[in-house]
Design a protein around this motif. Structure first.
Motif, PDB file in Angstrom:
ATOM      1  N   LEU A 295       0.557  -1.188  -0.198  1.00 32.68           N
ATOM      2  CA  LEU A 295       0.702  -0.513  -0.145  1.00 32.68           C
ATOM      3  C   LEU A 295       0.707   1.701   0.049  1.00 32.68           C
ATOM      4  O   LEU A 295       0.278   2.486  -0.806  1.00 32.68           O
ATOM      5  CB  LEU A 295      -1.128   0.073   1.345  1.00 32.68           C
ATOM      6  N   LEU A 296       1.677   1.533   0.899  1.00 32.04           N
ATOM      7  CA  LEU A 296       3.043   2.306   0.929  1.00 32.04           C
ATOM      8  C   LEU A 296       3.450   2.643  -0.660  1.00 32.04           C
ATOM      9  O   LEU A 296       3.704   3.817  -0.796  1.00 32.04           O
ATOM     10  CB  LEU A 296       4.052   2.473   1.882  1.00 32.04           C
ATOM     11  N   THR A 297       3.765   1.550  -1.361  1.00 32.30           N
ATOM     12  CA  THR A 297       4.196   1.513  -2.677  1.00 32.30           C
ATOM     13  C   THR A 297       3.235   2.216  -3.820  1.00 32.30           C
ATOM     14  O   THR A 297       3.095   2.537  -4.927  1.00 32.30           O
ATOM     15  CB  THR A 297       4.775   0.023  -2.776  1.00 32.30           C
TER      16      THR A 297
ATOM     17  N   SER B 154      -3.188   7.867  -5.670  1.00 30.20           N
ATOM     18  CA  SER B 154      -2.018   7.843  -4.880  1.00 30.20           C
ATOM     19  C   SER B 154      -2.330   8.535  -3.712  1.00 30.20           C
ATOM     20  O   SER B 154      -2.162   7.247  -2.775  1.00 30.20           O
ATOM     21  CB  SER B 154      -0.802   8.706  -5.209  1.00 30.20           C
ATOM     22  N   ILE B 155      -3.464   9.127  -4.052  1.00 29.77           N
ATOM     23  CA  ILE B 155      -3.806   9.429  -2.390  1.00 29.77           C
ATOM     24  C   ILE B 155      -5.193   7.946  -1.664  1.00 29.77           C
ATOM     25  O   ILE B 155      -4.799   8.268  -0.378  1.00 29.77           O
ATOM     26  CB  ILE B 155      -5.259  10.629  -2.364  1.00 29.77           C
TER      27      ILE B 155
ATOM     28  N   LEU C 150      -4.421   6.840   1.555  1.00 29.57           N
ATOM     29  CA  LEU C 150      -5.352   6.419   2.907  1.00 29.57           C
ATOM     30  C   LEU C 150      -5.636   5.409   3.266  1.00 29.57           C
ATOM     31  O   LEU C 150      -5.942   4.542   3.999  1.00 29.57           O
ATOM     32  CB  LEU C 150      -6.737   7.183   2.657  1.00 29.57           C
ATOM     33  N   ALA C 151      -5.500   3.645   2.579  1.00 25.05           N
ATOM     34  CA  ALA C 151      -5.559   2.541   2.645  1.00 25.05           C
ATOM     35  C   ALA C 151      -4.386   2.412   3.037  1.00 25.05           C
ATOM     36  O   ALA C 151      -4.655   1.028   4.663  1.00 25.05           O
ATOM     37  CB  ALA C 151      -5.668   2.064   0.998  1.00 25.05           C
ATOM     38  N   PHE C 152      -3.040   2.963   3.208  1.00 25.55           N
ATOM     39  CA  PHE C 152      -2.076   2.293   4.067  1.00 25.55           C
ATOM     40  C   PHE C 152      -2.145   2.644   5.173  1.00 25.55           C
ATOM     41  O   PHE C 152      -2.071   1.979   6.233  1.00 25.55           O
ATOM     42  CB  PHE C 152      -0.942   3.475   2.832  1.00 25.55           C
ATOM     43  N   ILE C 153      -2.451   4.268   5.590  1.00 21.04           N
ATOM     44  CA  ILE C 153      -3.425   4.469   7.125  1.00 21.04           C
ATOM     45  C   ILE C 153      -4.246   4.000   7.575  1.00 21.04           C
ATOM     46  O   ILE C 153      -3.871   3.427   8.805  1.00 21.04           O
ATOM     47  CB  ILE C 153      -3.696   5.850   7.149  1.00 21.04           C
ATOM     48  N   ALA C 154      -5.055   3.433   6.740  1.00 23.82           N
ATOM     49  CA  ALA C 154      -6.606   2.467   7.245  1.00 23.82           C
ATOM     50  C   ALA C 154      -6.073   1.362   7.270  1.00 23.82           C
ATOM     51  O   ALA C 154      -6.161   0.819   8.303  1.00 23.82           O
ATOM     52  CB  ALA C 154      -7.191   2.467   6.263  1.00 23.82           C
ATOM     53  N   TRP C 155      -4.936   0.687   7.109  1.00 28.93           N
ATOM     54  CA  TRP C 155      -4.368  -0.548   7.257  1.00 28.93           C
ATOM     55  C   TRP C 155      -3.115  -0.467   8.286  1.00 28.93           C
ATOM     56  O   TRP C 155      -3.477  -1.485   8.659  1.00 28.93           O
ATOM     57  CB  TRP C 155      -3.528  -0.951   5.832  1.00 28.93           C
ATOM     58  N   GLU C 156      -2.799   0.313   7.898  1.00 29.61           N
ATOM     59  CA  GLU C 156      -1.658   0.498   9.880  1.00 29.61           C
ATOM     60  C   GLU C 156      -2.286   0.609  10.664  1.00 29.61           C
ATOM     61  O   GLU C 156      -1.856   0.117  12.151  1.00 29.61           O
ATOM     62  CB  GLU C 156      -0.614   1.172   9.736  1.00 29.61           C
ATOM     63  N   LEU C 157      -3.724   1.270  11.036  1.00 29.42           N
ATOM     64  CA  LEU C 157      -4.268   1.515  12.887  1.00 29.42           C
ATOM     65  C   LEU C 157      -5.195   0.568  12.626  1.00 29.42           C
ATOM     66  O   LEU C 157      -4.843  -0.467  14.012  1.00 29.42           O
ATOM     67  CB  LEU C 157      -5.420   2.777  11.903  1.00 29.42           C
TER      68      LEU C 157
END
Length: 528
Positions: free
Chosen positions: A219-221, A251-252, A256-263
């Motif tokens: 997701l970060l990639t 990209s946005i 957002l998906a990266f943030i949601a997953w990391e949480l």
């Protein structure tokens, strides 16, 4: 810039297998690898002009020479450290070095810019593995805190020396032999490093290793790659084109998906509870801004020195020394005095010095020589050296010992992301400013008292070449019938390119100034 990994209390966090039989040899082996990696990050700038000429590359192609390498490092660095904890750091070091060495050969053999950039991306994967396990390997080899501190000091000095030497070594190789040798030089060094690691480095793992966060890595990639592509190609495709808008939206969405997953992840690659701590966020922001402004801008400065001012790569490397030596001289005393200098003041002041140095580099025109950039380079380099040390060390003061690896990894990831975004974004600024100035100059081009009308096709070729950083080499695109206009076109090329670089420096200075204020505010909030 510094490598990182899961730098925790290694004496407690690694298995008995990590007791090093050859600690000094381990340190030498790791330092060889890190010297090569850091050299490779700065050595490329000296070769960009020759790569452009040899492979007929556009500015976007040159931007990818830097970003194709840095993006995988940014995306994989934290995951690589986790993999080293689980699979064995020595094993990953050898794998990373083998990948890096083989792809260095591939880069040298690349016959076109696309092949070079694809291989550079794979090279970045190898670099990420090496960055992720290098510091933990050193820490595991020296369980005694005093000896470990000395070893890490040597490790840091080697990295700083490689960063400073990169432009000069790269310039010497490109001038004497050819740009391919900035990559070929890695091959024998890499072979020696693999042999040393296999023979002398003891394997180490973490007792409480966690699973790698592959979803977070992906997701970060997804957040980085489309955004960088949009920034690099935006001028050519049009900022309002469907492709650029779609890439920006992707990209946005990826972010957002990266943030949601990391949480919600049980074992996130980046604990966002760290990032929302204002004081920690200030350190990450400073690392991001320093790399995304001054470090990224040096690539365009190197192109300007070679293609516009006419210096060869070695001479351009010499002219980069005010910046790199300034950073090298300032960093050690700042590291020693760190505990006596409150970060709430030292970090924003250092970031402000970077902004001031960049501002001193503005004001270029067609008559500007390289000496115009000395004062700004010295001041900016001093600020960058201080920011690099303070951001890395201060990050550790805001976290528990067992999260030190993630903290240093997050700051270094922010630094790599800064380079990726900075090179892409500043490239767009450079191309737009140069094209605007070139179009205005071509419309008013005169030879003596006569106005010269340049056909649209030739005008577009000249503008595109100048926007790609070709500088005085644009004369190659001038047809014979315009031979009388060559002096005027040469002056136009110099002025337009200076205007583009001026826009890069001004934009970078403004961003660094905003970051200075933001860092100050975040650190003040963090004290409450």
């Amino acid at each position: 810039m510094a490598g990182t990994g899961s730098l925790t209390d290694v004496s407690d966090a690694t298995t008995a297998e990590s007791t090093a039989t050859h600690p000094t040899a381990t340190l030498i082996t790791v330092c060889i690898g890190m010297f090569m990696l850091m050299l490779d990050m700065t050595i490329v700038a000296a070769a960009l002009a020759n790569i452009q000429s040899s492979l007929d590359a556009s500015l976007s192609g040159l931007q990818w020479v830097v970003d194709a390498y840095t993006l995988p490092v940014a995306a994989l660095l934290l995951t690589a450290a986790t993999l080293g904890d689980r699979l064995g750091r020595r094993r990953l070091y050898i794998a990373g070095m083998a990948i890096f060495t083989l792809t260095s050969l591939g880069c040298a053999l690349a016959g076109d810019i696309v092949t070079l950039n694809v291989v550079r991306a794979v090279q970045g994967v190898g670099a990420a593995l090496l960055f992720g396990v290098s510091l933990p390997l050193v820490a595991a080899a020296f369980p005694d805190p005093m000896k470990r501190a000395r070893a890490i000091g040597i490790y840091g000095a080697v990295m700083a020396s490689a960063t400073a030497a990169g432009p000069l070594v790269g310039g010497a190789l490109v001038t004497a032999i050819g740009w391919e040798w900035i990559f070929l030089i890695n091959v024998p060094i890499g072979i020696v490093a693999v042999a040393l690691a296999y023979r002398y480095v003891t394997e180490s793992r973490a007792d409480s290793a966690v699973p790698a966060d592959w979803a977070g890595t992906g997701l970060l990639t997804l957040a980085l790659l489309p955004g960088v592509l949009a920034l690099i190609e935006g001028n050519g495709w049009g900022w309002s084109s469907a492709r650029v808008i779609a890439l920006g939206a992707t990209s946005i969405a990826g972010l957002l998906a990266f943030i949601a997953w990391e949480l919600r992840a049980d074992h996130p690659m980046l604990d966002l509870r760290l990032v929302v701590r204002p004081a920690f966020a200030a350190n990450a922001l400073a690392a991001f801004a320093g790399a995304g402004t001054l470090v990224a801008a040096t690539n365009f400065l190197a192109l300007y020195f070679i293609n516009t001012l006419g210096h060869d790569p070695f001479q351009a490397g010499l002219r980069a020394l005010p910046l790199t030596l300034s950073a090298l001289v300032v960093a050690p005393p700042i590291a020693v005095l760190h505990d006596r200098l409150p970060a709430r003041w030292s970090l924003p002041v250092s970031m402000g010095v970077v902004a001031a140095g960049l501002w001193l580099c503005t004001g270029a025109d067609a008559s500007t020589t390289w000496t115009h950039y000395i004062a700004g380079s010295v001041l900016g380099g001093a600020g960058l050296g201080a920011v690099t040390v303070i951001a890395s060390q201060s990050a550790l003061t805001f976290v528990e010992v067992d999260r030190a690896g993630m903290a240093t990894g997050a700051v270094n990831t922010a630094r790599q992301v800064g380079i990726v975004v900075g090179v892409a974004g500043l490239g767009a600024v450079f191309s737009h400013a140069v094209a605007t100035e070139a179009n205005t100059g071509l419309a008013a081009l005169t030879v003596g008292t006569m106005t010269v009308s340049v056909p649209d096709e030739q005008a577009d070729m000249i503008t595109e070449a100048l926007g790609s950083g070709a500088g005085q080499r644009v004369i190659e695109f001038v047809p014979d019938q315009f031979a009388a206009a060559v002096p005027a076109l040469s002056e136009l090329a110099r002025g337009a390119t200076a205007q583009g670089l001026d826009a890069v420096m001004a934009t970078s200075s403004a961003i660094a100034a905003v970051a200075t204020l933001a860092v100050f505010v975040l650190l003040r909030i963090g004290r409450r």
